[in-house]
Design a protein around this motif. Structure first.
Motif, PDB file in Angstrom:
ATOM      1  N   MET A 151       5.179   5.162   1.155  1.00  0.00           N
ATOM      2  CA  MET A 151       3.870   5.530   0.604  1.00  0.00           C
ATOM      3  C   MET A 151       3.955   5.782  -0.898  1.00  0.00           C
ATOM      4  O   MET A 151       3.075   5.374  -1.671  1.00  0.00           O
ATOM      5  N   SER A 195       2.141  12.571   0.041  1.00  0.00           N
ATOM      6  CA  SER A 195       3.464  13.137  -0.254  1.00  0.00           C
ATOM      7  C   SER A 195       3.492  14.658  -0.213  1.00  0.00           C
ATOM      8  O   SER A 195       4.291  15.244   0.518  1.00  0.00           O
ATOM      9  N   VAL A 230       4.119   2.433  -2.744  1.00  0.00           N
ATOM     10  CA  VAL A 230       2.808   1.774  -2.837  1.00  0.00           C
ATOM     11  C   VAL A 230       1.950   2.450  -3.903  1.00  0.00           C
ATOM     12  O   VAL A 230       1.340   1.789  -4.753  1.00  0.00           O
ATOM     13  N   GLY A 231       1.895   3.794  -3.874  1.00  0.00           N
ATOM     14  CA  GLY A 231       1.070   4.514  -4.836  1.00  0.00           C
ATOM     15  C   GLY A 231       1.513   4.299  -6.269  1.00  0.00           C
ATOM     16  O   GLY A 231       0.692   4.055  -7.167  1.00  0.00           O
ATOM     17  N   VAL A 257      -6.679   3.506  -2.173  1.00  0.00           N
ATOM     18  CA  VAL A 257      -5.370   3.328  -1.535  1.00  0.00           C
ATOM     19  C   VAL A 257      -4.310   4.126  -2.290  1.00  0.00           C
ATOM     20  O   VAL A 257      -3.421   4.745  -1.682  1.00  0.00           O
ATOM     21  N   THR A 258      -4.410   4.151  -3.611  1.00  0.00           N
ATOM     22  CA  THR A 258      -3.439   4.892  -4.416  1.00  0.00           C
ATOM     23  C   THR A 258      -3.496   6.383  -4.130  1.00  0.00           C
ATOM     24  O   THR A 258      -2.462   7.034  -3.948  1.00  0.00           O
ATOM     25  N   SER A 308      -2.041   7.151  -0.730  1.00  0.00           N
ATOM     26  CA  SER A 308      -0.585   6.983  -0.713  1.00  0.00           C
ATOM     27  C   SER A 308       0.122   8.138  -1.415  1.00  0.00           C
ATOM     28  O   SER A 308       1.132   8.660  -0.929  1.00  0.00           O
TER      29      SER A 308
END
Length: 243
Positions: A145, A102, A148-149, A94-95, A98
């Motif tokens: 995003m 970018s 979260v990351g 997930v990291t 996220s």
């Protein structure tokens, strides 16, 4: 590829944090004019792009190169986090999704900036302002995003202290603070002027001047960790040969 060559590549990928900051800082803060007021008329916005056309175009090129280095660094950062997590590595997955979003999304925003500055004196000012809003607000709207990351990275760093490949605890706390700073961009669609607008202190400067230092700090930590691991592996290899 030998183990030594692998470590050299990984340390280079960690050092890409510095290259990202250099290219992006020069492009965004030296060559590139800062955000125009979102309260300006279409004519004022178009005139701004005509006046600063070269600066925008140079900035677009430099920042686009910076995005390539950012993507490389992101993959290496999350690879090192995955070694810490172990197990299913769901948090790392997930990291990386996220954080990697970018540079990809920002590259599209940079392309829009390039289109805006390409011929601002030959198209309708209303079109120029609309594309300008799209590029500026779109580039800032990646904040959920990023939040979260950064937050997940900080939590994982703090929960895995004491391991040989651990990141320093201060980086974990710094990650959480920077994640909170991203909330400064939450109200950008509700204000056209003031500190909460897209060109305001909370939305623009707070996020810009915390994101870059965080990446630089993480890259430096990564570089040191990899150097330490390489030294330990070499010592273990020599010890095995002696035995």
């Amino acid at each position: 590829m030998s183990e030594r060559e692998d470590f050299l590549w990984q340390r280079f990928f960690a050092a890409c944090a510095l290259f990202f900051v250099i290219f992006t800082f020069v492009g965004l803060e030296v060559s590139w004019p800062q955000p125009p007021s979102f309260a300006w008329s279409a004519e004022q916005t178009a005139a701004y792009y005509v006046e600063h056309q070269t600066g925008f175009l140079v900035g677009v090129v430099l920042c686009s190169i910076g995005m390539a280095f950012l993507l490389i660094w992101t993959v290496q950062f999350c690879l090192m986090l995955s070694r810490l997590e172990g197990g299913s590595r769901a948090v790392t997955a997930v990291t990386v999704a996220s954080l990697a979003a970018s540079p990809v999304l920002l590259s599209f925003d940079l392309a829009v900036f390039g289109v805006v500055a390409y011929r601002p004196d030959r198209i309708s000012p209303d079109i120029t302002r609309a594309l300008s809003d799209l590029a500026w607000l779109g580039s800032q709207h990646i904040w959920p995003m990023l939040t979260v990351g950064m937050a997940l990275a900080g939590i994982l760093i703090l929960r895995t202290q004491g391991r040989p490949e651990s990141f320093p605890a201060w980086l974990g706390y710094f990650s959480l603070v920077v994640a909170l700073c991203e909330f400064g961009q939450l109200p950008i669609f509700f204000f056209k002027s003031g500190p909460l607008s897209g060109d305001g202190a909370a939305a623009w400067y707070l996020a810009t001047f915390t994101w870059g230092p965080w990446i630089l700090a993480a890259g430096w930590s990564m570089y040191q960790i990899l150097g330490r691991l390489q030294t330990n592996r070499s010592a273990e290899s020599r010890h095995s040969v002696l035995q």
